[in-house]
Design a protein around this motif. Structure first.
Motif, PDB file in Angstrom:
ATOM      1  N   LEU A  77       0.817  -1.211   0.000  1.00  0.00           N
ATOM      2  CA  LEU A  77       0.000   0.000   0.000  1.00  0.00           C
ATOM      3  C   LEU A  77       0.852   1.262   0.000  1.00  0.00           C
ATOM      4  CD1 LEU A  77      -2.770  -0.926   2.615  1.00  0.00           C
ATOM      5  CD2 LEU A  77      -2.766  -1.314   0.139  1.00  0.00           C
ATOM      6  N   ALA A  78       2.167   1.124  -0.180  1.00  0.00           N
ATOM      7  CA  ALA A  78       3.063   2.276  -0.001  1.00  0.00           C
ATOM      8  C   ALA A  78       3.805   2.703  -1.257  1.00  0.00           C
ATOM      9  CB  ALA A  78       4.067   1.965   1.112  1.00  0.00           C
ATOM     10  N   LEU A  79       3.412   2.172  -2.410  1.00  0.00           N
ATOM     11  CA  LEU A  79       4.061   2.605  -3.646  1.00  0.00           C
ATOM     12  C   LEU A  79       3.317   3.839  -4.168  1.00  0.00           C
ATOM     13  CD1 LEU A  79       5.404   0.099  -6.292  1.00  0.00           C
ATOM     14  CD2 LEU A  79       4.905   2.477  -6.827  1.00  0.00           C
ATOM     15  N   ALA A  80       3.528   4.957  -3.482  1.00  0.00           N
ATOM     16  CA  ALA A  80       2.747   6.175  -3.715  1.00  0.00           C
ATOM     17  C   ALA A  80       3.631   7.317  -4.196  1.00  0.00           C
ATOM     18  CB  ALA A  80       2.027   6.572  -2.426  1.00  0.00           C
ATOM     19  N   ASP A  81       2.980   8.385  -4.649  1.00  0.00           N
ATOM     20  CA  ASP A  81       3.716   9.585  -5.057  1.00  0.00           C
ATOM     21  C   ASP A  81       4.519  10.157  -3.903  1.00  0.00           C
ATOM     22  OD1 ASP A  81       2.616   9.621  -7.698  1.00  0.00           O
ATOM     23  OD2 ASP A  81       0.781  10.507  -6.890  1.00  0.00           O
ATOM     24  N   LYS A 141      16.250   8.351   2.197  1.00  0.00           N
ATOM     25  CA  LYS A 141      15.336   8.812   1.140  1.00  0.00           C
ATOM     26  C   LYS A 141      14.323   7.752   0.728  1.00  0.00           C
ATOM     27  CE  LYS A 141      18.582  12.241  -0.639  1.00  0.00           C
ATOM     28  NZ  LYS A 141      19.299  12.789  -1.818  1.00  0.00           N
ATOM     29  N   VAL A 142      14.027   6.839   1.673  1.00  0.00           N
ATOM     30  CA  VAL A 142      12.961   5.865   1.442  1.00  0.00           C
ATOM     31  C   VAL A 142      11.604   6.541   1.629  1.00  0.00           C
ATOM     32  CG1 VAL A 142      11.920   3.721   2.321  1.00  0.00           C
ATOM     33  CG2 VAL A 142      14.403   3.917   2.099  1.00  0.00           C
ATOM     34  N   ILE A 143      11.547   7.503   2.543  1.00  0.00           N
ATOM     35  CA  ILE A 143      10.324   8.272   2.771  1.00  0.00           C
ATOM     36  C   ILE A 143      10.595   9.754   2.498  1.00  0.00           C
ATOM     37  CG2 ILE A 143       9.494   6.615   4.469  1.00  0.00           C
ATOM     38  CD1 ILE A 143      10.198   8.766   6.640  1.00  0.00           C
ATOM     39  N   ASP A 144       9.495  10.527   2.448  1.00  0.00           N
ATOM     40  CA  ASP A 144       9.610  11.947   2.096  1.00  0.00           C
ATOM     41  C   ASP A 144       9.395  12.894   3.266  1.00  0.00           C
ATOM     42  OD1 ASP A 144       9.691  11.554  -0.918  1.00  0.00           O
ATOM     43  OD2 ASP A 144       7.820  10.549  -0.404  1.00  0.00           O
ATOM     44  N   TYR A 172       8.078   6.620 -10.755  1.00  0.00           N
ATOM     45  CA  TYR A 172       8.877   5.568 -11.385  1.00  0.00           C
ATOM     46  C   TYR A 172      10.356   5.732 -11.046  1.00  0.00           C
ATOM     47  CZ  TYR A 172      11.129   2.792 -15.044  1.00  0.00           C
ATOM     48  OH  TYR A 172      11.912   1.898 -15.722  1.00  0.00           O
ATOM     49  N   GLU A 173      10.861   6.938 -11.201  1.00  0.00           N
ATOM     50  CA  GLU A 173      12.281   7.200 -10.946  1.00  0.00           C
ATOM     51  C   GLU A 173      12.626   6.970  -9.481  1.00  0.00           C
ATOM     52  OE1 GLU A 173      12.835  11.153 -12.327  1.00  0.00           O
ATOM     53  OE2 GLU A 173      12.990  10.575 -14.448  1.00  0.00           O
ATOM     54  N   ARG A 174      11.723   7.360  -8.623  1.00  0.00           N
ATOM     55  CA  ARG A 174      11.963   7.221  -7.185  1.00  0.00           C
ATOM     56  C   ARG A 174      12.104   5.754  -6.771  1.00  0.00           C
ATOM     57  NH1 ARG A 174       8.604   9.039  -2.538  1.00  0.00           N
ATOM     58  NH2 ARG A 174       9.290   7.760  -0.793  1.00  0.00           N
ATOM     59  N   LYS A 189      15.176   3.542  -7.903  1.00  0.00           N
ATOM     60  CA  LYS A 189      16.444   3.729  -7.192  1.00  0.00           C
ATOM     61  C   LYS A 189      16.709   2.636  -6.177  1.00  0.00           C
ATOM     62  CE  LYS A 189      16.372   8.785  -7.518  1.00  0.00           C
ATOM     63  NZ  LYS A 189      16.235  10.042  -6.729  1.00  0.00           N
ATOM     64  N   PHE A 190      15.624   1.981  -5.723  1.00  0.00           N
ATOM     65  CA  PHE A 190      15.779   0.964  -4.701  1.00  0.00           C
ATOM     66  C   PHE A 190      16.034  -0.411  -5.319  1.00  0.00           C
ATOM     67  CE2 PHE A 190      12.528   3.934  -2.705  1.00  0.00           C
ATOM     68  CZ  PHE A 190      13.506   4.755  -2.169  1.00  0.00           C
TER      69      PHE A 190
END
Length: 259
Positions: A154-158, A205-208, A253-255, A258-259
């Motif tokens: 549920l966390a693949l968000a903008d 930078k996993v979270i904002d 997508y870019e974010r 990176k992982f």
């Protein structure tokens, strides 16, 4: 504060819940049930709410505040029906151009033979695929525990946020200690090396964003904390709404690449 102290705070029963946020931010809310295939998973709450007279889709994992509620909600561990219910609401939100807020508090997806038999792995994978393809604004907030695939589904968000005293990791410190050191009693040491706190994950930078839960080393009262969170949510959706859908999808997508 030691990492394991934060783990213990993340697990407290009186933390802000999915329904607290829904009741606090919505003038009206209609819960939507079932995955149209198997059952209605009570650990996963989905529905449409009016926020400042605009529709918003809510998808959240709900723990109980006492033993009876926890049994009803399966202690916040959703099974395949829950994730398929979430996917159904994501697709409806995309169809009708509604932003999506996901609220996460789970030790992990329901790990049981019946979950495997009914396709929990596929349900989580399909949830990730669906979220990756959404063009509507999406915000994910980890309210307490963010455990394993049950959380990341549920966390693949903008935008991804964490409460200050929440955690987000591939497994629990007890599980980590059991696997690496064959002793779950070493959970405190495991938490120190797992980088599972909000501060750690913001640095990586996993979270904002981190939602503060303390001011001058004093815990903020729950009602005030909820007000602060709701204000931040509204402001974030205004920001996301002002961004072109194509740009949001590209940045997302870019974010995650990176992982």
């Amino acid at each position: 504060m030691q990492a394991y102290q934060i783990v213990q705070r993340a697990r407290q029963l009186d933390r802000i819940s999915t329904m607290d946020v829904i009741n606090g931010i919505c003038s009206q809310f209609m819960e939507l049930h079932g995955d149209r295939l198997m059952s209605d998973d009570k650990a996963m709450i989905t529905g449409i709410g009016l926020v400042d007279n605009k529709p918003l889709t809510f998808i959240g994992i709900q723990k109980g505040s006492n033993t009876k509620e926890n049994i009803l909600r399966n202690f916040g561990s959703s099974g395949p029906a829950g994730y398929r219910k979430a996917i159904r609401q994501m697709k409806l939100a995309e169809k009708f151009n509604r932003p999506i807020l996901t609220l996460i508090n789970t030790a992990g997806a329901h790990a049981a033979p019946e979950s495997e038999e009914n396709g929990i792995g596929d349900a989580i994978a399909q949830s990730l695929i669906t979220m990756s393809e959404l063009t509507v604004p999406t915000l994910a907030i980890i309210l307490g525990e963010g455990g394993s695939g049950g959380a990341i589904a549920l966390a693949l968000a903008d935008s991804v946020w964490m409460m200050e005293n929440s955690i987000y990791s591939v497994l629990s410190p007890e599980g980590f200690a059991s696997i690496l050191w064959k002793d779950s009693k070493l959970a405190s040491q495991a938490a120190d090396v797992m980088k599972l706190t909000a501060k750690d994950l913001l640095e990586l930078k996993v979270i904002d964003k981190i939602i503060p839960e303390e001011f001058d080393s004093v815990l903020i009262e729950k009602d005030q904390l909820l007000k602060n969170l709701i204000t931040a949510i509204k402001n974030e959706f205004k920001r996301l709404d002002a961004t072109e859908a194509e740009e949001r999808v590209t940045l997302k997508y870019e974010r995650f690449r990176k992982f």
